[in-house]
Design a protein around this motif. Sequence first.
Motif, mmCIF file in Angstrom:
data_model
loop_
_atom_site.group_PDB
_atom_site.id
_atom_site.type_symbol
_atom_site.label_atom_id
_atom_site.label_comp_id
_atom_site.label_asym_id
_atom_site.label_seq_id
_atom_site.Cartn_x
_atom_site.Cartn_y
_atom_site.Cartn_z
ATOM 1 N N ARG A 181 0.814 -1.219 0.000
ATOM 2 C CA ARG A 181 0.000 0.000 0.000
ATOM 3 C C ARG A 181 0.849 1.272 0.000
ATOM 4 N NH1 ARG A 181 -3.988 3.153 1.710
ATOM 5 N NH2 ARG A 181 -4.097 3.941 3.807
ATOM 6 N N THR A 182 2.102 1.165 0.375
ATOM 7 C CA THR A 182 2.986 2.327 0.511
ATOM 8 C C THR A 182 3.438 2.847 -0.847
ATOM 9 O OG1 THR A 182 3.785 1.462 2.614
ATOM 10 C CG2 THR A 182 5.144 3.132 1.558
ATOM 11 N N ILE A 183 3.443 4.173 -0.990
ATOM 12 C CA ILE A 183 4.002 4.817 -2.176
ATOM 13 C C ILE A 183 5.394 5.307 -1.801
ATOM 14 C CG2 ILE A 183 3.820 6.739 -3.797
ATOM 15 C CD1 ILE A 183 0.770 6.567 -3.460
ATOM 16 N N TYR A 184 6.382 4.839 -2.548
ATOM 17 C CA TYR A 184 7.777 5.182 -2.308
ATOM 18 C C TYR A 184 8.235 6.254 -3.282
ATOM 19 C CZ TYR A 184 7.798 0.821 0.290
ATOM 20 O OH TYR A 184 7.510 -0.173 1.180
ATOM 21 N N ALA A 185 9.147 7.082 -2.834
ATOM 22 C CA ALA A 185 9.838 8.041 -3.690
ATOM 23 C C ALA A 185 11.325 7.796 -3.477
ATOM 24 C CB ALA A 185 9.463 9.473 -3.338
ATOM 25 N N ASP A 186 11.892 6.961 -4.343
ATOM 26 C CA ASP A 186 13.320 6.652 -4.250
ATOM 27 C C ASP A 186 14.114 7.767 -4.898
ATOM 28 O OD1 ASP A 186 13.030 4.224 -2.999
ATOM 29 O OD2 ASP A 186 13.646 3.001 -4.703
ATOM 30 N N LEU A 220 7.506 18.619 0.546
ATOM 31 C CA LEU A 220 6.344 18.261 -0.264
ATOM 32 C C LEU A 220 5.438 17.242 0.432
ATOM 33 C CD1 LEU A 220 8.150 18.127 -3.713
ATOM 34 C CD2 LEU A 220 6.496 19.860 -2.930
ATOM 35 N N GLY A 221 5.749 16.940 1.689
ATOM 36 C CA GLY A 221 4.884 16.058 2.476
ATOM 37 C C GLY A 221 5.279 14.601 2.474
ATOM 38 N N LEU A 222 6.451 14.281 1.933
ATOM 39 C CA LEU A 222 6.922 12.903 1.955
ATOM 40 C C LEU A 222 7.807 12.692 3.179
ATOM 41 C CD1 LEU A 222 6.477 13.783 -1.180
ATOM 42 C CD2 LEU A 222 7.321 11.501 -1.563
ATOM 43 N N GLN A 223 7.762 11.497 3.719
ATOM 44 C CA GLN A 223 8.509 11.185 4.940
ATOM 45 C C GLN A 223 9.829 10.502 4.586
ATOM 46 O OE1 GLN A 223 5.489 8.726 6.756
ATOM 47 N NE2 GLN A 223 4.594 10.465 7.818
ATOM 48 N N ARG A 224 10.925 11.028 5.154
ATOM 49 C CA ARG A 224 12.265 10.510 4.883
ATOM 50 C C ARG A 224 12.525 9.245 5.698
ATOM 51 N NH1 ARG A 224 17.670 14.281 4.758
ATOM 52 N NH2 ARG A 224 16.073 15.791 4.131
ATOM 53 N N HIS A 225 13.169 8.268 5.045
ATOM 54 C CA HIS A 225 13.553 7.012 5.692
ATOM 55 C C HIS A 225 14.959 6.643 5.238
ATOM 56 C CE1 HIS A 225 9.487 5.979 7.146
ATOM 57 N NE2 HIS A 225 9.100 6.637 6.073
ATOM 58 N N GLY A 226 15.614 5.761 5.983
ATOM 59 C CA GLY A 226 16.923 5.257 5.606
ATOM 60 C C GLY A 226 18.019 5.838 6.457
ATOM 61 N N ALA A 240 22.549 7.072 6.217
ATOM 62 C CA ALA A 240 23.780 7.369 5.466
ATOM 63 C C ALA A 240 23.453 7.861 4.058
ATOM 64 C CB ALA A 240 24.696 6.151 5.451
ATOM 65 N N ILE A 241 24.048 7.227 3.040
ATOM 66 C CA ILE A 241 23.830 7.717 1.678
ATOM 67 C C ILE A 241 22.593 7.111 1.037
ATOM 68 C CG2 ILE A 241 26.258 8.217 1.286
ATOM 69 C CD1 ILE A 241 26.325 5.629 -0.453
ATOM 70 N N TYR A 242 21.996 6.082 1.643
ATOM 71 C CA TYR A 242 20.828 5.447 1.042
ATOM 72 C C TYR A 242 19.564 5.888 1.775
ATOM 73 C CZ TYR A 242 17.663 2.222 -1.083
ATOM 74 O OH TYR A 242 16.609 1.707 -1.765
ATOM 75 N N LEU A 243 18.878 6.822 1.166
ATOM 76 C CA LEU A 243 17.651 7.371 1.737
ATOM 77 C C LEU A 243 16.527 7.237 0.730
ATOM 78 C CD1 LEU A 243 19.175 10.666 3.122
ATOM 79 C CD2 LEU A 243 18.486 8.704 4.476
ATOM 80 N N TRP A 244 15.316 7.170 1.225
ATOM 81 C CA TRP A 244 14.140 7.211 0.367
ATOM 82 C C TRP A 244 13.042 7.916 1.132
ATOM 83 C CZ3 TRP A 244 15.523 2.951 3.128
ATOM 84 C CH2 TRP A 244 14.557 2.373 3.943
ATOM 85 N N HIS A 245 11.995 8.260 0.429
ATOM 86 C CA HIS A 245 10.839 8.915 1.032
ATOM 87 C C HIS A 245 9.604 8.067 0.792
ATOM 88 C CE1 HIS A 245 13.523 12.368 1.147
ATOM 89 N NE2 HIS A 245 12.646 12.978 1.929
ATOM 90 N N GLN A 246 8.615 8.277 1.610
ATOM 91 C CA GLN A 246 7.340 7.600 1.455
ATOM 92 C C GLN A 246 6.219 8.605 1.644
ATOM 93 O OE1 GLN A 246 8.980 3.618 3.647
ATOM 94 N NE2 GLN A 246 6.963 4.273 4.229
ATOM 95 N N VAL A 247 5.150 8.413 0.885
ATOM 96 C CA VAL A 247 3.935 9.172 1.121
ATOM 97 C C VAL A 247 3.339 8.599 2.405
ATOM 98 C CG1 VAL A 247 1.629 9.678 0.240
ATOM 99 C CG2 VAL A 247 3.564 9.607 -1.334
ATOM 100 N N PRO A 248 2.899 9.439 3.333
ATOM 101 C CA PRO A 248 2.326 8.902 4.574
ATOM 102 C C PRO A 248 1.216 7.895 4.256
ATOM 103 C CG PRO A 248 2.543 11.287 4.717
ATOM 104 C CD PRO A 248 2.849 10.900 3.293
ATOM 105 N N ASP A 249 1.323 6.689 4.809
ATOM 106 C CA ASP A 249 0.344 5.659 4.464
ATOM 107 C C ASP A 249 -0.865 5.639 5.390
ATOM 108 O OD1 ASP A 249 1.628 4.526 6.619
ATOM 109 O OD2 ASP A 249 2.334 2.765 5.542
ATOM 110 N N HIS A 250 -0.920 6.568 6.336
ATOM 111 C CA HIS A 250 -2.089 6.639 7.217
ATOM 112 C C HIS A 250 -3.213 7.475 6.597
ATOM 113 C CE1 HIS A 250 0.133 10.299 8.208
ATOM 114 N NE2 HIS A 250 -1.034 10.822 8.515
ATOM 115 N N ILE A 251 -2.937 8.132 5.470
ATOM 116 C CA ILE A 251 -3.969 8.933 4.798
ATOM 117 C C ILE A 251 -4.667 8.061 3.748
ATOM 118 C CG2 ILE A 251 -2.831 11.134 5.275
ATOM 119 C CD1 ILE A 251 -1.729 11.141 2.442
ATOM 120 N N GLN A 310 -3.134 9.901 -0.983
ATOM 121 C CA GLN A 310 -1.752 9.490 -1.234
ATOM 122 C C GLN A 310 -1.369 9.769 -2.690
ATOM 123 O OE1 GLN A 310 -0.884 5.454 -0.106
ATOM 124 N NE2 GLN A 310 -1.998 5.645 1.821
ATOM 125 N N HIS A 311 -2.268 9.431 -3.611
ATOM 126 C CA HIS A 311 -2.011 9.673 -5.032
ATOM 127 C C HIS A 311 -1.867 11.170 -5.302
ATOM 128 C CE1 HIS A 311 -3.573 5.571 -6.660
ATOM 129 N NE2 HIS A 311 -2.993 5.440 -5.482
#
Length: 133
Positions: free
Chosen positions: A24-29, A45-51, A53-64, A69-70
């Motif tokens: 269900r999660t939307i990722y922004a790599d 822009l409302g995306l949540q940072r995860h990860g 060191a140098i490998y990070l990604w973002h996700q659209v909050p999946d509680h909405i 989310q789209h």
Amino acid sequence: MERPVSLADECGTDVEIYRRAFDRTIYADSRTAAPETLLALLDSLGLQRHGQAIYLWHQVPDHIPEAQQHRVASSAVPWLLAAGYRVNIAKEIFDEAAYQQAARHVQGQRPGTPRSAGPVPPSAPAPGSRSRH
């Protein structure tokens, strides 16, 4: 040990926005070792940072709700494009109305941008591409 590769690295873009199968999660790599300016823009822009060191990604909050989310994911695209980043968004996530509304806001914020020149919607990620988190 193999270093993780983001979908953006695999596709040669700065950001890939997608949903994995059965997830269900939307990722922004973002690309590996992306500049802080890109990461901060994704944060803003409302995306949540995860990860780490140098490998990070973002996700659209999946509680909405899924439709929201789209909208969040699609609204991010014009801002990323306006900042000069290469971005793809999966077709199944893309919300044309949210994209166009954000594009109008971007054009209103950028002096010298012709009102008649609308942005071109991004293409979908290459089929079968996968990211490793």
